[in-house]
Design a protein around this motif. Sequence first.
Motif, PDB file in Angstrom:
ATOM      1  N   TYR A   1      13.554   3.769  -5.014  1.00 23.30           N
ATOM      2  CA  TYR A   1      12.350   4.218  -4.231  1.00 23.30           C
ATOM      3  C   TYR A   1      12.020   3.155  -3.378  1.00 23.30           C
ATOM      4  CZ  TYR A   1       9.650   1.030  -7.330  1.00 23.30           C
ATOM      5  OH  TYR A   1       9.248  -0.136  -7.988  1.00 23.30           O
TER       6      TYR A   1
ATOM      7  N   THR B   1       8.446   1.990  -0.757  1.00 23.87           N
ATOM      8  CA  THR B   1       7.001   2.692  -0.222  1.00 23.87           C
ATOM      9  C   THR B   1       6.828   2.232   1.116  1.00 23.87           C
ATOM     10  OG1 THR B   1       6.054   0.478  -1.087  1.00 23.87           O
ATOM     11  CG2 THR B   1       6.131   2.094  -2.625  1.00 23.87           C
TER      12      THR B   1
ATOM     13  N   ASP C   1       3.641   2.406   4.292  1.00 20.96           N
ATOM     14  CA  ASP C   1       2.131   2.871   4.537  1.00 20.96           C
ATOM     15  C   ASP C   1       2.066   3.697   5.721  1.00 20.96           C
ATOM     16  OD1 ASP C   1       1.017   1.544   2.288  1.00 20.96           O
ATOM     17  OD2 ASP C   1       0.762  -0.568   3.448  1.00 20.96           O
TER      18      ASP C   1
ATOM     19  N   PRO D   1      -0.658   5.543   1.596  1.00 20.70           N
ATOM     20  CA  PRO D   1       0.509   5.019   1.059  1.00 20.70           C
ATOM     21  C   PRO D   1       1.586   6.140   0.549  1.00 20.70           C
ATOM     22  CG  PRO D   1      -1.498   4.573   0.097  1.00 20.70           C
ATOM     23  CD  PRO D   1      -1.816   5.714   0.874  1.00 20.70           C
TER      24      PRO D   1
ATOM     25  N   VAL E   1       5.649   7.286  -1.067  1.00 23.06           N
ATOM     26  CA  VAL E   1       6.645   6.690  -1.814  1.00 23.06           C
ATOM     27  C   VAL E   1       7.953   7.566  -1.497  1.00 23.06           C
ATOM     28  CG1 VAL E   1       6.080   7.583  -4.108  1.00 23.06           C
ATOM     29  CG2 VAL E   1       7.802   6.003  -4.155  1.00 23.06           C
TER      30      VAL E   1
ATOM     31  N   CYS F   1       9.425  12.699  -0.872  1.00 20.10           N
ATOM     32  CA  CYS F   1       8.526  11.869  -0.413  1.00 20.10           C
ATOM     33  C   CYS F   1       7.162  12.392  -0.928  1.00 20.10           C
ATOM     34  CB  CYS F   1       8.461  11.542   1.154  1.00 20.10           C
ATOM     35  SG  CYS F   1       7.308  10.299   1.696  1.00 20.10           S
TER      36      CYS F   1
ATOM     37  N   ASN G   1       1.974   8.199  -2.452  1.00 18.00           N
ATOM     38  CA  ASN G   1       1.819   7.180  -3.704  1.00 18.00           C
ATOM     39  C   ASN G   1       0.261   6.977  -4.271  1.00 18.00           C
ATOM     40  OD1 ASN G   1       2.641   5.035  -5.493  1.00 18.00           O
ATOM     41  ND2 ASN G   1       2.550   3.533  -3.662  1.00 18.00           N
TER      42      ASN G   1
ATOM     43  N   GLY H   1      -2.036   3.497  -7.059  1.00 10.06           N
ATOM     44  CA  GLY H   1      -0.592   3.310  -6.530  1.00 10.06           C
ATOM     45  C   GLY H   1       0.217   3.235  -7.592  1.00 10.06           C
TER      46      GLY H   1
ATOM     47  N   CYS I   1       9.821  -2.018  -3.613  1.00 13.89           N
ATOM     48  CA  CYS I   1      10.870  -0.985  -3.770  1.00 13.89           C
ATOM     49  C   CYS I   1      11.419  -1.381  -4.957  1.00 13.89           C
ATOM     50  CB  CYS I   1      11.987  -1.326  -2.421  1.00 13.89           C
ATOM     51  SG  CYS I   1      12.552  -2.935  -2.459  1.00 13.89           S
TER      52      CYS I   1
END
Length: 369
Positions: free
Chosen positions: A49, A51, A53, A58, A60, A71, A74, A82, A87
């Motif tokens: 994974y 992440t 912004d 946010p 992931v 996707c 998050n 979160g 990652c």
Amino acid sequence: MDTTTDNRYLLPADAYWTSDWFDLEQRRLFSRTWHLAAADSELAQPGDYVTVDAGLDPLVVVRGIDDQLRCFHNVCRHRGMGLVAGCGNARSGLVCPYHFWNFGLDGGLRRVPQREEQFPDLDLAEWGLLPAAVGTWGGMVFAHPEPDAEPLESWLGQLPAKIGTFQPALLTQVAHVKYEARCNWKLFVENHVDVLHLWYLHAGTLADFDHQRFEWEQLGRNWVSFEPLKAGVNVPRLTASTTAITHIDDRDADGLGAHAAFPNVLMATSSEFFITYVAQPRAPDCTVVDLRVRAEPDADPAALIRSASSFIHEDIAGCERVQANVRSSRYRVGPLAQHHERPITLFHQHLLEALDIPTNGAPACAATV
Ligand code: FES
Ligand SMILES: [Fe+2]
């Protein structure tokens, strides 16, 4: 989109330093567009994974057990924490650190501690992660907060077909670095599409290229360009010369490309690299330049970073010196070069359209949030 507006700098000074403008851009622009999230090599294994912004959102991106990329927002469906940062690999599921709600890689809520006693009526099926959109191009993974977003292919439009013979998917991401620029993100984008500064700010680093033969083309909101080496110059000073990309034609090997996917995904190409450098807004006066280098797999990452960043550091320094003056009582933008700075006006038009601020030919000082 009116592209006949004469060349003017359409944004007021406060677009470059106020939190009102910054917040508006986060909400209306960056929460509603595609973001470069990763190279697909960073998401190769089930559970990998990253992440990203996306404006206020946010996200992931995760590769599932079924090999599908997905996707999600998050944001834990319990109390909003979160789920993951940075990652990594979460093959056993995305587990919220707060109260250990456990989400599968398909986003479904799988386990809730103390469920029978504390959440007797909870229906797991109702509390999966909220979906977002994911897309890939050229070995790169993009994310968008809206699950029914404009498709990535549409956002990129003609750009992939207009970057010469470069096929980024045939290259490998060999380096990824971030630089902080103490300037507003828009100054960095404007600088990227400003042809005029090539002769001056880059008088040393880009001296081998023939700026008189610089060509650019506006493709809707996106922008592509190319300039060749000067006649008689064989080895471009910009590059390390030992790791030439094999699949490009002679024209591309003897020139420099610079492109932009609106609003902030900037690209450049040379005989040895295809780079992306995203101008990520962090604050009204702070931008992270997120630089990824794609090249042949045996390329020397350090040499490529040196050549790619030589002109980028000049750009950052230049933008920072403009940023230092945007709050000056005497700060005004004067006339723009009719061709070489025309892309700045077009960028402003597209930005104002995205922010739902009418231009209407009004003087820049009248634009407000
Ligand atoms: S906030 Fe995520 S489990 Fe409570
Ligand atoms: Fe530049």
